[in-house]
Design a protein around this motif. Structure first.
Motif, PDB file in Angstrom:
ATOM      1  N   LYS A 139      22.196  57.029  52.707  1.00 11.35           N
ATOM      2  CA  LYS A 139      23.254  57.736  51.872  1.00 11.35           C
ATOM      3  C   LYS A 139      24.946  57.153  51.739  1.00 11.35           C
ATOM      4  CE  LYS A 139      20.097  61.726  52.239  1.00 11.35           C
ATOM      5  NZ  LYS A 139      20.321  63.059  52.682  1.00 11.35           N
ATOM      6  N   ALA A 140      25.020  56.262  51.347  1.00  7.15           N
ATOM      7  CA  ALA A 140      26.564  55.533  52.025  1.00  7.15           C
ATOM      8  C   ALA A 140      26.581  55.631  50.294  1.00  7.15           C
ATOM      9  CB  ALA A 140      26.318  54.319  52.383  1.00  7.15           C
ATOM     10  N   HIS A 141      28.851  55.710  50.290  1.00  6.20           N
ATOM     11  CA  HIS A 141      29.053  56.194  49.341  1.00  6.20           C
ATOM     12  C   HIS A 141      30.130  54.631  49.465  1.00  6.20           C
ATOM     13  CE1 HIS A 141      31.473  58.318  46.357  1.00  6.20           C
ATOM     14  NE2 HIS A 141      31.196  57.636  45.467  1.00  6.20           N
ATOM     15  N   GLY A 142      30.299  53.848  48.487  1.00  4.23           N
ATOM     16  CA  GLY A 142      31.849  53.331  47.931  1.00  4.23           C
ATOM     17  C   GLY A 142      32.231  53.371  46.699  1.00  4.23           C
ATOM     18  N   VAL A 143      33.447  53.412  47.120  1.00  7.40           N
ATOM     19  CA  VAL A 143      34.610  53.813  45.186  1.00  7.40           C
ATOM     20  C   VAL A 143      35.270  52.327  45.927  1.00  7.40           C
ATOM     21  CG1 VAL A 143      36.627  54.822  44.954  1.00  7.40           C
ATOM     22  CG2 VAL A 143      35.031  56.076  46.580  1.00  7.40           C
ATOM     23  N   PHE A 144      35.608  51.594  44.141  1.00 11.74           N
ATOM     24  CA  PHE A 144      36.263  50.798  44.821  1.00 11.74           C
ATOM     25  C   PHE A 144      37.101  51.574  42.776  1.00 11.74           C
ATOM     26  CE2 PHE A 144      37.632  47.238  41.558  1.00 11.74           C
ATOM     27  CZ  PHE A 144      38.727  45.636  43.170  1.00 11.74           C
ATOM     28  N   ASN A 145      38.983  50.726  43.557  1.00 13.46           N
ATOM     29  CA  ASN A 145      39.875  51.568  42.283  1.00 13.46           C
ATOM     30  C   ASN A 145      40.819  50.318  42.748  1.00 13.46           C
ATOM     31  OD1 ASN A 145      41.955  52.227  40.316  1.00 13.46           O
ATOM     32  ND2 ASN A 145      40.335  53.929  40.081  1.00 13.46           N
ATOM     33  N   GLY A 146      41.021  49.440  41.126  1.00 13.98           N
ATOM     34  CA  GLY A 146      41.617  48.017  41.392  1.00 13.98           C
ATOM     35  C   GLY A 146      42.671  47.980  40.433  1.00 13.98           C
ATOM     36  N   LYS A 147      43.515  47.859  40.074  1.00 16.10           N
ATOM     37  CA  LYS A 147      44.666  48.634  39.018  1.00 16.10           C
ATOM     38  C   LYS A 147      45.495  46.460  38.806  1.00 16.10           C
ATOM     39  CE  LYS A 147      44.941  52.949  38.512  1.00 16.10           C
ATOM     40  NZ  LYS A 147      45.967  54.223  39.337  1.00 16.10           N
ATOM     41  N   VAL A 148      45.259  46.554  37.888  1.00 17.03           N
ATOM     42  CA  VAL A 148      47.107  45.480  37.607  1.00 17.03           C
ATOM     43  C   VAL A 148      47.618  45.457  36.436  1.00 17.03           C
ATOM     44  CG1 VAL A 148      47.306  42.938  36.920  1.00 17.03           C
ATOM     45  CG2 VAL A 148      45.221  43.276  38.556  1.00 17.03           C
ATOM     46  N   PHE A 149      48.744  46.118  36.538  1.00 17.45           N
ATOM     47  CA  PHE A 149      49.926  45.882  36.156  1.00 17.45           C
ATOM     48  C   PHE A 149      50.315  44.546  36.038  1.00 17.45           C
ATOM     49  CE2 PHE A 149      49.413  49.928  38.675  1.00 17.45           C
ATOM     50  CZ  PHE A 149      49.009  50.643  37.725  1.00 17.45           C
ATOM     51  N   VAL A 150      50.425  44.495  34.438  1.00 17.75           N
ATOM     52  CA  VAL A 150      51.353  43.436  34.370  1.00 17.75           C
ATOM     53  C   VAL A 150      53.175  43.925  33.552  1.00 17.75           C
ATOM     54  CG1 VAL A 150      51.453  40.726  32.790  1.00 17.75           C
ATOM     55  CG2 VAL A 150      49.491  42.289  34.167  1.00 17.75           C
ATOM     56  N   ASP A 151      53.969  43.397  33.813  1.00 15.99           N
ATOM     57  CA  ASP A 151      55.400  43.590  33.215  1.00 15.99           C
ATOM     58  C   ASP A 151      55.263  42.934  31.569  1.00 15.99           C
ATOM     59  OD1 ASP A 151      58.408  43.444  32.767  1.00 15.99           O
ATOM     60  OD2 ASP A 151      58.182  44.948  33.388  1.00 15.99           O
ATOM     61  N   LYS A 152      55.942  43.803  30.637  1.00 14.13           N
ATOM     62  CA  LYS A 152      56.178  42.302  29.438  1.00 14.13           C
ATOM     63  C   LYS A 152      57.106  41.231  29.823  1.00 14.13           C
ATOM     64  CE  LYS A 152      60.302  45.139  28.420  1.00 14.13           C
ATOM     65  NZ  LYS A 152      61.053  46.163  26.712  1.00 14.13           N
ATOM     66  N   ILE A 153      58.409  41.218  30.967  1.00 18.02           N
ATOM     67  CA  ILE A 153      58.662  39.757  31.201  1.00 18.02           C
ATOM     68  C   ILE A 153      57.425  38.928  31.992  1.00 18.02           C
ATOM     69  CG2 ILE A 153      60.876  41.203  30.986  1.00 18.02           C
ATOM     70  CD1 ILE A 153      61.368  40.702  33.862  1.00 18.02           C
ATOM     71  N   ALA A 154      56.657  39.292  32.739  1.00 16.04           N
ATOM     72  CA  ALA A 154      55.537  38.897  32.638  1.00 16.04           C
ATOM     73  C   ALA A 154      54.470  37.881  32.621  1.00 16.04           C
ATOM     74  CB  ALA A 154      55.232  39.579  33.972  1.00 16.04           C
ATOM     75  N   GLN A 155      54.950  36.918  31.929  1.00 13.44           N
ATOM     76  CA  GLN A 155      54.251  35.851  30.876  1.00 13.44           C
ATOM     77  C   GLN A 155      54.227  35.053  32.069  1.00 13.44           C
ATOM     78  OE1 GLN A 155      53.973  36.766  28.104  1.00 13.44           O
ATOM     79  NE2 GLN A 155      55.612  38.209  27.380  1.00 13.44           N
ATOM     80  N   LYS A 156      52.522  34.561  31.915  1.00 13.07           N
ATOM     81  CA  LYS A 156      51.729  33.236  31.730  1.00 13.07           C
ATOM     82  C   LYS A 156      50.956  34.054  33.313  1.00 13.07           C
ATOM     83  CE  LYS A 156      52.951  29.947  29.606  1.00 13.07           C
ATOM     84  NZ  LYS A 156      52.768  29.389  28.425  1.00 13.07           N
ATOM     85  N   THR A 157      51.171  34.836  33.404  1.00 12.41           N
ATOM     86  CA  THR A 157      50.213  35.735  34.828  1.00 12.41           C
ATOM     87  C   THR A 157      48.420  35.340  35.198  1.00 12.41           C
ATOM     88  OG1 THR A 157      52.038  37.392  34.853  1.00 12.41           O
ATOM     89  CG2 THR A 157      49.409  38.131  35.071  1.00 12.41           C
ATOM     90  N   ASN A 158      48.473  35.168  36.042  1.00  7.08           N
ATOM     91  CA  ASN A 158      46.927  34.485  35.655  1.00  7.08           C
ATOM     92  C   ASN A 158      46.642  35.430  37.001  1.00  7.08           C
ATOM     93  OD1 ASN A 158      44.448  33.760  35.887  1.00  7.08           O
ATOM     94  ND2 ASN A 158      44.878  31.522  36.562  1.00  7.08           N
ATOM     95  N   ALA A 159      45.854  36.822  36.569  1.00  7.14           N
ATOM     96  CA  ALA A 159      44.947  37.804  37.805  1.00  7.14           C
ATOM     97  C   ALA A 159      43.649  37.913  37.092  1.00  7.14           C
ATOM     98  CB  ALA A 159      45.791  38.972  37.096  1.00  7.14           C
ATOM     99  N   TYR A 160      43.123  38.053  38.495  1.00  9.32           N
ATOM    100  CA  TYR A 160      41.443  38.206  38.617  1.00  9.32           C
ATOM    101  C   TYR A 160      41.331  39.173  39.128  1.00  9.32           C
ATOM    102  CZ  TYR A 160      36.557  36.578  40.144  1.00  9.32           C
ATOM    103  OH  TYR A 160      35.278  36.781  39.946  1.00  9.32           O
ATOM    104  N   GLN A 161      40.333  40.122  38.831  1.00  5.76           N
ATOM    105  CA  GLN A 161      39.822  41.161  39.920  1.00  5.76           C
ATOM    106  C   GLN A 161      38.428  41.268  39.616  1.00  5.76           C
ATOM    107  OE1 GLN A 161      40.602  45.183  38.573  1.00  5.76           O
ATOM    108  NE2 GLN A 161      41.637  45.135  39.625  1.00  5.76           N
ATOM    109  N   GLN A 162      37.492  41.503  40.213  1.00  5.17           N
ATOM    110  CA  GLN A 162      36.197  41.206  40.347  1.00  5.17           C
ATOM    111  C   GLN A 162      35.515  42.583  41.562  1.00  5.17           C
ATOM    112  OE1 GLN A 162      34.538  39.784  37.978  1.00  5.17           O
ATOM    113  NE2 GLN A 162      31.899  40.948  38.832  1.00  5.17           N
TER     114      GLN A 162
END
Length: 435
Positions: free
Chosen positions: A319-342
């Motif tokens: 009866k185990a319970h898991g939670v995942f909440n992942g957020k990536v914020f990319v500012d308007k000046i943060a060009q060429k950002t490479n963000a991976y989330q899985q």
């Protein structure tokens, strides 16, 4: 008396018990902030899947007994077989040098309590302490109001600490439920390198609630790795809050391996403050019975040309319970950002569940960002393939689950830690696997 009332009523006595008082006003302000917002409930978006009533309706002792009878043999059972490591042992909040092994040189290392008593470190604390920990957050405010235990480590410019440092937080001989607020501060200056392993263990049948806050500062061309090995017993609650601020050309990794504990909440924030930053977050969760593990991550891409990588795997049974909440914020000046989330999950029982929500908030137009999640069962075709070769169903399931979780360990470069995680995986999956 519920925990909230105890927190308010015990604070004056707690302040009187301290030798150092220069944080008094900050502590009182933090308590007022906590008092105004209280503990989060399921009505709060960030806690809608995590019910804290089990924790907050218990009574706790705020002043743990210092006496213990932990032996070196007991401690050895918690080790990773790491002959060439350093280790730091806190028992009931107090640093015990006789159980520790510290050979690191050319660094500033102090217990948090001692650092607060040392006037020469006041300038460092003014510059770093509580500068990146979240404001108006119940648990970080509560930690500031009551923090006393933990460590302070400053690695000077171009100093490479070759040996990993394993930090143990142990609790024993507590006749009542006990509340710890641990605080860690790590500063890794230009070109320096350090690896930390952190684990918590409760030896009693009474409950332990640990509310931990860690602040990590990684300067240009520095590397900081922090590995959280969470394998405590069923009378342990852990609320972990970790904040990492990186400067240009730095690399910081936080790996979180969650196997034990009745309820574990991991809050992880990365803050980018320069270009060419690399951030890595990996997690493996394997839990059963009625355990709950909740991962909340956030990466703040504030500058161009930075990368972040998140890979979380979950295996849930009973009866185990898991939670995942992942957020990536990319500012308007943060060009060429490479963000991976899985976030990938396997449910082994009908009663097991996972709530997963990867999120992207992108305000720049020249970026490469991806996110995704999966929830399912084992692949029947793969299971049939293994069974057709004479492997039992139980072993086949375990091998598939081991392979499923294994890629979240790939960036661990501490071999004894990687082997320990592998053995814990095999133990949780109830199968013998040769390493």
């Amino acid at each position: 008396m519920a925990l909230y009332d105890q927190i308010i009523d015990n604070h004056d006595e707690f302040l009187e018990s301290l030798r150092h008082r220069f944080l008094d006003e900050d502590r009182k302000s933090a308590l007022r902030a906590f008092e105004s917002i209280g503990f989060p409930t399921k009505k709060d978006e960030e806690y809608k899947y995590t019910n804290l009533k089990e924790i907050t309706e218990k009574n706790y002792n705020f002043f743990p007994k210092e006496g213990h009878n932990i032996t070196k043999e007991q401690l050895e059972q918690l080790h990773l077989g790491e002959e060439n490591f350093d280790w730091i042992v806190f028992v009931n909040g107090k640093l015990h040098k006789e159980l520790s092994k510290v050979s690191i040189e050319n660094v500033e290392f102090l217990s948090f309590n001692y650092a607060l008593n040392d006037e020469k470190h006041k300038e460092v604390f003014d510059k770093y302490f509580n500068t990146i920990a979240a404001e108006k957050s119940a648990f970080t405010d509560l930690n500031l109001a009551y923090c006393k235990y933990g460590f302070f480590l400053k690695v000077p410019k171009n100093v490479v600490i070759e040996k990993p440092i394993h930090v143990f937080y142990l609790s024993q001989n507590q006749e009542e439920n006990t509340f710890y607020n641990t605080r860690n501060l790590l500063i890794v200056e230009d070109g320096a390198k350090v690896e930390i392993i952190e684990s918590h263990h409760n030896f009693d049948d009474t409950f332990v609630l640990t509310n931990s806050v860690t602040e990590i500062f990684t300067y240009p061309n520095a590397k900081a790795d922090w590995h959280k090995l969470q394998n405590d017993n069923d009378t342990s609650y852990l609320i972990d809050n970790t904040f990492a601020k990186q400067e240009k050309d730095s690399l910081t990794t936080v790996n979180t391996f969650s196997f034990g504990g009745k309820l574990v909440r991991n809050n992880l924030d990365f803050i980018h403050n320069g270009q060419n930053i690399n951030s890595f977050m990996n997690g493996i969760t394997i839990i059963g019975k009625d355990q709950l593990v909740d991962h909340h991550t956030a990466v703040h891409h504030n500058q161009p040309n930075c990368e972040s990588y998140q890979n979380y795997k979950g295996i849930f049974k009973d009866k185990a319970h898991g939670v995942f909440n992942g957020k990536v914020f990319v500012d308007k000046i943060a060009q060429k950002t490479n963000a991976y989330q899985q976030n990938n999950n396997v449910l082994l029982s009908e009663g097991a569940s996972i709530d997963t929500k990867p999120q992207l908030e992108i305000f720049a137009d020249d970026v490469k960002c991806s996110h995704g999640c999966t929830v399912g069962q084992l692949n029947d075709d793969a299971l049939f393939y293994l069974r057709a070769r004479g492997i039992s169903k139980k072993e086949a399931q375990a091998l598939l689950l081991y392979a499923f979780a294994n890629d979240a360990m790939q960036n661990i470069d501490i071999e004894p830690l990687k082997e320990k995680i592998s053995r814990l995986l095999a133990e949780k999956l109830e199968v013998d696997i040769e390493f």
